[in-house]
Enzyme design. Structure first.
Site, PDB file in Angstrom:
ATOM      1  N   HIS A  40       0.826  -1.209   0.000  1.00 57.48           N
ATOM      2  CA  HIS A  40       0.000   0.000   0.000  1.00 57.48           C
ATOM      3  C   HIS A  40       0.862   1.261   0.000  1.00 57.48           C
ATOM      4  CE1 HIS A  40      -0.250  -0.139   4.736  1.00 57.48           C
ATOM      5  NE2 HIS A  40       0.980  -0.056   4.293  1.00 57.48           N
ATOM      6  N   ASN A  41       0.329   2.298  -0.618  1.00 58.21           N
ATOM      7  CA  ASN A  41       0.951   3.629  -0.684  1.00 58.21           C
ATOM      8  C   ASN A  41       2.209   3.679  -1.541  1.00 58.21           C
ATOM      9  OD1 ASN A  41      -1.006   4.331   1.276  1.00 58.21           O
ATOM     10  ND2 ASN A  41       0.421   3.859   2.938  1.00 58.21           N
TER      11      ASN A  41
END
Length: 355
Positions: free
Chosen positions: A258-259
């Protein structure tokens, strides 16, 4: 049993025409009328095939080849057997690929598996979904509420596209792929068995009641002309989005946390693992099985060798490798030093044994 073929056979073509298409030249122009019916590797080619040679590792195959003609650079031309017509090219492999792209255009992108008749009656499509003309939806695919899919896109058998997902034009969503919480650009090829947009791995670890889940409310954004290999997983962001930049090519079975932000025109080989909140610049190349720790920055143009473990930022155009990764020149020097140390200790032990 007849040999199965999965792609169209190219039309027979003279060597003169082939040389013109490849921007190459015949060493013997009198061979221009010789007909070629296909492309093949040196060790499998027959008299009607064109092969290529650009690596001395395959010199033995060149010497034994039965190919009718061979693309070869001037520096290796003398190695070609007399029965093989020389097609001279400064970059033989590039010329070969150029021909292959023309002869086998149907192999450049996934084709429909069940015909090109539009939407299968075995597909499930929410009435609020918007599909442009020319979309193909194959059997057992499921398309959720308020999904938008652009013209020319193929949704493979058994694929699932969750609510509000946007998929651009001329894309391919491979069979059994699952997409949620994602915005996908044009000309994106997603191969079978991918999972895109699921929860990122976000927890507060080892609290009084165990591990506390952190809501993952971001998205996955995949820009134009990206290719995602089979079995790859791309987690959605926790707060900011997970972004895959334009033109990036991802191999099979890659995990993107994620991110993560990946720049434009990057190359990610198989089985890479990218931890969360990484920033990867443009034109970065990562070898197979590279692992990169979270919250790092990999600069534009950096390259990391296969099976490396990265725990530090890498500057632009850095060449790193090893476990843990460091500049490759330093890594090689350390390997040589360790090998020398082991060799010296072994020799010392032998000398002491003789005493």
């Amino acid at each position: 049993m007849a040999q199965p073929t999965f792609f169209q056979s190219p039309p027979p073509m003279t060597l003169a025409a082939i040389a013109a298409k490849a921007k190459a030249e015949l060493a013997d122009v009198s061979q221009g009328d010789k007909v070629i019916k296909g492309l093949a590797a040196l060790d499998e080619a027959g008299p009607m095939h064109l092969a290529f040679f650009d690596n001395l590792k395959y010199a033995d195959q060149l010497a034994r080849t039965n190919a009718g003609a061979c693309l070869v650079s001037p520096r290796f031309e003398a190695r070609v057997p007399g029965h093989v017509v020389v097609v001279r090219a400064n970059q033989p492999f590039r010329a070969f690929v150029q021909l292959a792209r023309e002869f086998h255009a149907d192999a450049l992108r996934p084709q429909p598996w069940f015909g090109d008749d539009g939407i299968s009656p075995q597909a499930i499509i929410d009435p609020t979904a918007r599909l442009e003309d020319g979309v193909i939806v194959e059997p057992l695919a499921v398309i959720g509420a308020h999904v938008e899919i652009g013209a020319g896109t193929i949704v493979g058998a058994g694929a699932v596209i969750g609510p509000h997902v946007k998929v651009g034009r001329d894309c391919n969503v491979g069979a059994r792929t699952v997409i949620q919480c994602s915005l996908i650009g044009n000309d994106v090829l997603i191969h079978p068995g991918c999972s895109i947009g699921q929860d990122g791995y976000g927890f507060i670890f080892f609290g009084a009641n165990g591990h506390t889940k952190v809501p993952q409310t971001g998205r996955v954004i995949i820009q134009n002309h990206v290719e995602v290999g089979a079995g790859t997983t791309i987690d959605r962001g926790s707060l900011r989005d997970t972004v895959i930049g334009e033109g990036t090519k991802i191999d099979n079975q890659v995990q993107i946390g994620h991110n993560v932000t990946i720049g434009r025109h990057c190359l990610l080989a198989a089985q890479i693992g990218l931890a969360g909140s990484l920033t990867i610049g443009d034109n970065v190349a990562l070898g197979a099985k590279v692992g990169i720790n979270n919250h790092l920055t990999i600069g534009d143009g950096a390259q990391v060798t296969a099976m490396s473990g990265v725990k530090d930022d890498i500057p632009p155009n850095g060449r790193w490798g090893g476990f843990f990764a460091k500049p490759t020149k330093q890594w090689f020097r350390e390997i040589v030093a360790v090998e020398r140390l082991v060799r010296d200790q072994t020799a010392t032990s032998r000398d002491e044994g003789r005493e």
